[in-house]
Design a protein around this motif. Structure first.
Motif, PDB file in Angstrom:
ATOM      1  N   ALA A 116       0.661  -1.222  -0.027  1.00 19.49           N
ATOM      2  CA  ALA A 116       0.015   0.069  -0.081  1.00 19.49           C
ATOM      3  C   ALA A 116       0.765   1.200  -0.088  1.00 19.49           C
ATOM      4  O   ALA A 116       1.903   1.338   0.541  1.00 19.49           O
ATOM      5  CB  ALA A 116      -0.977   0.008   1.425  1.00 19.49           C
ATOM      6  N   SER A 117       0.316   2.365  -0.566  1.00 16.19           N
ATOM      7  CA  SER A 117       1.032   3.556  -0.713  1.00 16.19           C
ATOM      8  C   SER A 117       0.209   4.626  -0.910  1.00 16.19           C
ATOM      9  O   SER A 117      -1.150   4.464  -1.163  1.00 16.19           O
ATOM     10  CB  SER A 117       2.022   3.594  -1.923  1.00 16.19           C
ATOM     11  N   GLY A 118       0.745   5.815  -0.500  1.00 18.00           N
ATOM     12  CA  GLY A 118      -0.146   7.186  -0.497  1.00 18.00           C
ATOM     13  C   GLY A 118      -0.488   7.724   0.820  1.00 18.00           C
ATOM     14  O   GLY A 118      -0.714   9.036   0.604  1.00 18.00           O
ATOM     15  N   ARG A 119      -0.537   7.004   1.698  1.00 21.44           N
ATOM     16  CA  ARG A 119      -0.592   7.562   3.101  1.00 21.44           C
ATOM     17  C   ARG A 119      -0.250   6.403   4.072  1.00 21.44           C
ATOM     18  O   ARG A 119       0.273   5.422   3.846  1.00 21.44           O
ATOM     19  CB  ARG A 119      -2.166   8.034   3.511  1.00 21.44           C
ATOM     20  N   THR A 120      -0.295   6.762   5.319  1.00 16.95           N
ATOM     21  CA  THR A 120      -0.179   5.969   6.399  1.00 16.95           C
ATOM     22  C   THR A 120      -1.025   4.875   6.681  1.00 16.95           C
ATOM     23  O   THR A 120      -2.317   5.338   6.812  1.00 16.95           O
ATOM     24  CB  THR A 120       0.198   6.406   7.626  1.00 16.95           C
ATOM     25  N   PHE A 121      -0.865   3.458   6.547  1.00 14.69           N
ATOM     26  CA  PHE A 121      -2.136   2.478   6.989  1.00 14.69           C
ATOM     27  C   PHE A 121      -2.123   1.891   8.201  1.00 14.69           C
ATOM     28  O   PHE A 121      -3.007   0.828   8.416  1.00 14.69           O
ATOM     29  CB  PHE A 121      -2.042   1.578   5.668  1.00 14.69           C
ATOM     30  N   SER A 122      -1.075   2.201   9.212  1.00 12.96           N
ATOM     31  CA  SER A 122      -1.044   1.669  10.217  1.00 12.96           C
ATOM     32  C   SER A 122      -2.239   1.637  11.148  1.00 12.96           C
ATOM     33  O   SER A 122      -2.538   0.950  12.117  1.00 12.96           O
ATOM     34  CB  SER A 122       0.063   2.171  11.001  1.00 12.96           C
ATOM     35  N   ASN A 123      -3.213   2.613  10.882  1.00 13.10           N
ATOM     36  CA  ASN A 123      -4.165   2.944  11.544  1.00 13.10           C
ATOM     37  C   ASN A 123      -5.723   2.446  10.930  1.00 13.10           C
ATOM     38  O   ASN A 123      -6.840   2.539  11.654  1.00 13.10           O
ATOM     39  CB  ASN A 123      -4.523   4.621  11.970  1.00 13.10           C
ATOM     40  N   TYR A 124      -5.262   1.616   9.890  1.00 14.61           N
ATOM     41  CA  TYR A 124      -6.564   1.352   9.300  1.00 14.61           C
ATOM     42  C   TYR A 124      -6.526  -0.226   9.111  1.00 14.61           C
ATOM     43  O   TYR A 124      -5.478  -1.021   8.677  1.00 14.61           O
ATOM     44  CB  TYR A 124      -6.481   1.878   7.792  1.00 14.61           C
ATOM     45  N   ALA A 125      -7.659  -0.742   9.202  1.00 14.31           N
ATOM     46  CA  ALA A 125      -7.836  -2.399   8.781  1.00 14.31           C
ATOM     47  C   ALA A 125      -7.483  -2.558   7.422  1.00 14.31           C
ATOM     48  O   ALA A 125      -7.799  -1.594   6.540  1.00 14.31           O
ATOM     49  CB  ALA A 125      -9.034  -2.776   9.250  1.00 14.31           C
ATOM     50  N   MET A 126      -7.082  -3.892   7.179  1.00 15.81           N
ATOM     51  CA  MET A 126      -6.725  -4.367   5.717  1.00 15.81           C
ATOM     52  C   MET A 126      -7.339  -5.642   5.618  1.00 15.81           C
ATOM     53  O   MET A 126      -7.605  -6.456   6.614  1.00 15.81           O
ATOM     54  CB  MET A 126      -5.264  -4.149   5.510  1.00 15.81           C
ATOM     55  N   GLY A 127      -7.537  -5.968   4.401  1.00 16.53           N
ATOM     56  CA  GLY A 127      -8.227  -7.225   4.073  1.00 16.53           C
ATOM     57  C   GLY A 127      -8.185  -7.611   2.422  1.00 16.53           C
ATOM     58  O   GLY A 127      -7.729  -7.253   1.917  1.00 16.53           O
ATOM     59  N   TRP A 128      -8.275  -9.207   2.762  1.00 21.50           N
ATOM     60  CA  TRP A 128      -8.622  -9.824   1.349  1.00 21.50           C
ATOM     61  C   TRP A 128      -9.960 -10.335   1.028  1.00 21.50           C
ATOM     62  O   TRP A 128     -10.534 -10.800   1.747  1.00 21.50           O
ATOM     63  CB  TRP A 128      -7.612 -10.944   1.362  1.00 21.50           C
ATOM     64  N   PHE A 129     -10.473  -9.846  -0.219  1.00 23.71           N
ATOM     65  CA  PHE A 129     -11.579 -10.501  -0.599  1.00 23.71           C
ATOM     66  C   PHE A 129     -11.193 -11.092  -2.051  1.00 23.71           C
ATOM     67  O   PHE A 129     -10.130 -10.983  -2.765  1.00 23.71           O
ATOM     68  CB  PHE A 129     -12.552  -9.280  -0.757  1.00 23.71           C
ATOM     69  N   ARG A 130     -12.461 -11.744  -2.585  1.00 27.46           N
ATOM     70  CA  ARG A 130     -12.014 -12.603  -3.654  1.00 27.46           C
ATOM     71  C   ARG A 130     -13.504 -12.526  -4.438  1.00 27.46           C
ATOM     72  O   ARG A 130     -14.365 -12.512  -4.088  1.00 27.46           O
ATOM     73  CB  ARG A 130     -11.540 -13.968  -3.664  1.00 27.46           C
ATOM     74  N   GLN A 131     -13.132 -12.614  -5.756  1.00 27.25           N
ATOM     75  CA  GLN A 131     -14.417 -12.671  -6.876  1.00 27.25           C
ATOM     76  C   GLN A 131     -14.212 -13.871  -7.763  1.00 27.25           C
ATOM     77  O   GLN A 131     -13.218 -13.565  -8.466  1.00 27.25           O
ATOM     78  CB  GLN A 131     -14.747 -11.563  -7.167  1.00 27.25           C
TER      79      GLN A 131
END
Length: 125
Positions: free
Chosen positions: A24-39
């Motif tokens: 990830a890039s563009g800002r700090t992500f340490s305060n955000y949840a992250m995840g994986w989804f599929r289709q």
């Protein structure tokens, strides 16, 4: 601008393993949840696994429990998905996502606002 770049997809035989990465890039992500989804073809996008901003809380779809492991490295702004014992039904495009709000902990698709371009995982029977 938030950018998410997935990698690690490919073709694997049933029973094999893959490790997906999402940078990830563009800002700090340490305060955000992250995840994986599929289709999968002809199906709606579905939740696979998410991880809270601290990394303490993880969530897995029933189909992923015991086989997939999500982790994150906040210093690298990267989230991973280790997938073991892959099955043909795991075949799909896998998307990385970041939560809309900071400090989110959960797995609702609607709570995730930024998405990568996806990486294809194909599991042959």
């Amino acid at each position: 601008q938030v950018q998410l770049v997935e990698s690690g997809g490919g073709l694997v035989q049933a029973g094999g393993s893959l490790r997906l990465s999402c940078a990830a890039s563009g800002r700090t992500f340490s305060n955000y949840a992250m995840g994986w989804f599929r289709q999968a073809p002809g199906k709606e996008r579905e939740f696979v696994s998410t991880i809270s901003w601290t990394g303490v809380r993880t969530y897995y779809a029933d189909s992923a429990k015991g086989r997939f492991t999500i982790s994150r490295d906040n210093a690298k702004n990267t989230v991973y998905l280790q997938m073991n014992s892959l099955k043909a039904e795991d075949t799909a495009v896998y998307y990385c996502a970041v939560s809309r709000d900071p400090y989110y902990s959960g797995y609702a698709v609607t709570a995730f606002a930024s998405w990568g371009q996806g990486t294809l995982v194909t599991v042959s029977p």
